[in-house]
Write a protein that holds these residues in place. Structure first.
Motif, PDB file in Angstrom:
ATOM      1  N   CYS A  86       0.827  -1.196   0.000  1.00  0.00           N
ATOM      2  CA  CYS A  86       0.000   0.000   0.000  1.00  0.00           C
ATOM      3  C   CYS A  86       0.868   1.255   0.000  1.00  0.00           C
ATOM      4  CB  CYS A  86      -0.948   0.007   1.191  1.00  0.00           C
ATOM      5  SG  CYS A  86      -0.127   0.067   2.767  1.00  0.00           S
ATOM      6  N   ILE A  87       2.142   1.096   0.242  1.00  0.00           N
ATOM      7  CA  ILE A  87       3.055   2.238   0.197  1.00  0.00           C
ATOM      8  C   ILE A  87       3.806   2.191  -1.130  1.00  0.00           C
ATOM      9  CG2 ILE A  87       4.906   3.466   1.363  1.00  0.00           C
ATOM     10  CD1 ILE A  87       2.539   3.134   3.167  1.00  0.00           C
ATOM     11  N   VAL A 104       1.937   9.622   3.167  1.00  0.00           N
ATOM     12  CA  VAL A 104       2.167   8.433   3.985  1.00  0.00           C
ATOM     13  C   VAL A 104       1.850   8.705   5.454  1.00  0.00           C
ATOM     14  CG1 VAL A 104       3.883   6.746   4.740  1.00  0.00           C
ATOM     15  CG2 VAL A 104       3.892   7.544   2.377  1.00  0.00           C
ATOM     16  N   ALA A 106      -1.856   9.057   6.211  1.00  0.00           N
ATOM     17  CA  ALA A 106      -2.643   7.823   6.193  1.00  0.00           C
ATOM     18  C   ALA A 106      -2.223   6.839   7.279  1.00  0.00           C
ATOM     19  CB  ALA A 106      -2.524   7.158   4.825  1.00  0.00           C
ATOM     20  N   HIS A 107      -0.972   6.917   7.694  1.00  0.00           N
ATOM     21  CA  HIS A 107      -0.458   5.924   8.640  1.00  0.00           C
ATOM     22  C   HIS A 107       0.345   6.616   9.737  1.00  0.00           C
ATOM     23  CE1 HIS A 107      -1.720   2.882   5.765  1.00  0.00           C
ATOM     24  NE2 HIS A 107      -1.090   3.552   4.821  1.00  0.00           N
ATOM     25  N   ARG A 108      -0.249   6.676  10.897  1.00  0.00           N
ATOM     26  CA  ARG A 108       0.389   7.345  12.029  1.00  0.00           C
ATOM     27  C   ARG A 108       1.759   6.746  12.346  1.00  0.00           C
ATOM     28  NH1 ARG A 108      -2.499  10.086  15.943  1.00  0.00           N
ATOM     29  NH2 ARG A 108      -4.392   9.115  15.162  1.00  0.00           N
ATOM     30  N   ALA A 155       3.975   5.665  10.499  1.00  0.00           N
ATOM     31  CA  ALA A 155       5.047   5.984   9.548  1.00  0.00           C
ATOM     32  C   ALA A 155       5.982   7.057  10.085  1.00  0.00           C
ATOM     33  CB  ALA A 155       4.440   6.445   8.228  1.00  0.00           C
ATOM     34  N   GLU A 167       5.839  -0.147   5.049  1.00  0.00           N
ATOM     35  CA  GLU A 167       4.780  -1.138   4.845  1.00  0.00           C
ATOM     36  C   GLU A 167       4.527  -1.914   6.135  1.00  0.00           C
ATOM     37  OE1 GLU A 167       1.947  -2.927   2.366  1.00  0.00           O
ATOM     38  OE2 GLU A 167       3.353  -1.335   1.845  1.00  0.00           O
ATOM     39  N   ALA A 198       2.758   0.309   8.565  1.00  0.00           N
ATOM     40  CA  ALA A 198       1.362   0.544   8.181  1.00  0.00           C
ATOM     41  C   ALA A 198       0.495  -0.661   8.510  1.00  0.00           C
ATOM     42  CB  ALA A 198       1.282   0.862   6.691  1.00  0.00           C
ATOM     43  N   ARG A 199       1.056  -1.840   8.358  1.00  0.00           N
ATOM     44  CA  ARG A 199       0.273  -3.054   8.590  1.00  0.00           C
ATOM     45  C   ARG A 199       0.089  -3.354  10.065  1.00  0.00           C
ATOM     46  NH1 ARG A 199       2.869  -6.947   3.899  1.00  0.00           N
ATOM     47  NH2 ARG A 199       1.508  -6.256   2.202  1.00  0.00           N
ATOM     48  N   GLU A 210       0.129  -1.050  12.596  1.00  0.00           N
ATOM     49  CA  GLU A 210      -0.471  -0.008  13.427  1.00  0.00           C
ATOM     50  C   GLU A 210      -1.928  -0.367  13.737  1.00  0.00           C
ATOM     51  OE1 GLU A 210      -0.478   3.676  11.382  1.00  0.00           O
ATOM     52  OE2 GLU A 210      -1.780   3.004   9.772  1.00  0.00           O
ATOM     53  N   PRO A 252      -5.529   3.319  10.693  1.00  0.00           N
ATOM     54  CA  PRO A 252      -5.151   4.546   9.991  1.00  0.00           C
ATOM     55  C   PRO A 252      -5.805   5.754  10.647  1.00  0.00           C
ATOM     56  CG  PRO A 252      -5.894   2.882   8.433  1.00  0.00           C
ATOM     57  CD  PRO A 252      -6.225   2.389   9.818  1.00  0.00           C
TER      58      PRO A 252
END
Lengths: 206, 76
Positions: free
Chosen positions: B2-3, B12, B15-17, B19, B62, B65-66, B68, B71
């Motif tokens: 997704c990244i 990034v 969408a994803h804390r 990151a 990635e 993101a997975r 966490e 989002p």
């Protein structure tokens, strides 16, 4: 005017806080308070890309107050505030925002030597367009125009000094291995390009 | 994945804390605060400009993101 207090917040949080307010309510006017230059610059850039006109940046000791207004809509109390937000309004003196999308480093096709000369003349003549000229976006081989030793560098720098925004495709600079040689404009990405196309009243593709 | 390399740092982290901590780890090898100096740059440009391993950066983002909780903007 909503005020977004971001003092004490490290990057990227001032931009994220500003983004949250813009996405949720898109106020006509807003102010963002930050306490470092990086946050100030990032908030200014974010607001500009989102279609806000930064009206002032006031420094008070170590703090900055960034004030901006929505360049796409009329003020709600102006009497013409019923204008839909999707209708672009004047952000330039002439009331239009003209974007020039440059996709090559020469003008036209047929002979590139002639095309290079035409491009030089074109960029030197662009100021005649007046205050409606809002932004140049350079993609693909057009990014070569923005680097050192470019024959049109002076013209582009003159345009930038006069207030014309110049966005230079970062992916393209990288592709041509010119990242370190850029001398004018802001390195940008496709999101900025697409947003710019959306914000412009008129797009001229060259 | 997704990244993507064409995503900007801002996209990034919006969408994803998680990151943000990944970028923080890369600040030292980059020599700058990535979220300060390159917030609007695509990841591919950031990697190229600051001499970072793009594949490793993407993999780390990635993973973050997975793992966490959720989002930003979504309920856990």
């Amino acid at each position: 005017m909503p005020v977004i207090p971001c003092q004490g917040l490290a990057c990227p949080h001032p931009v994220l806080e500003t983004r949250k307010v813009v996405l949720e309510s898109r106020p006509f006017e807003l102010a963002v308070l930050v306490d470092n230059e990086a946050a100030r610059d990032n908030v200014v850039r974010f607001l500009s890309v989102q279609g806000y006109e930064v009206t002032s940046v006031i420094q008070d000791k170590d703090e900055y107050r960034v004030e901006a207004r929505d360049a796409r809509t009329s003020h709600p109390s102006s009497g013409i505030g019923s204008e839909p937000s999707s209708t672009p309004a004047a952000s330039t003196v002439s009331g239009r925002r003209i974007l020039i999308l440059l996709t090559r480093d020469v003008l036209g096709s047929g002979d590139d030597t002639l095309g290079a000369g035409l491009m030089k003349n074109f960029l030197a003549t662009l100021p005649e367009m007046g205050s409606g000229l809002w932004r140049l976006v350079l993609v693909n081989s057009a990014v070569r125009l923005a680097v050192e030793n470019s024959p049109v560098l002076d013209s582009l720098q003159t345009l930038e000094r006069s207030g014309v925004s110049i966005l230079v495709c970062g992916t393209c600079l990288n592709f041509f291995e010119l990242l370190e040689r850029k001398r004018v404009g802001e390195t940008t990405n496709m999101l900025d390009v697409v947003t710019s196309l959306d914000l412009a009243d008129k797009v001229v593709t060259v | 994945m997704c990244i993507r390399p064409d995503m900007t740092v801002l996209e990034v982290v919006s969408a994803h804390r998680a990151a943000e901590s990944v970028f923080a780890r890369y600040n030292e090898p980059a020599g700058v605060c990535i979220c300060c100096q390159a917030l609007f740059e695509p990841l591919s440009i950031v990697a190229e400009h600051y001499g970072l391993d793009l594949v490793a950066l993407l993999a780390d983002l990635e993973t973050a993101a997975r793992t966490e909780a959720a989002p930003i903007g979504e309920k856990p």
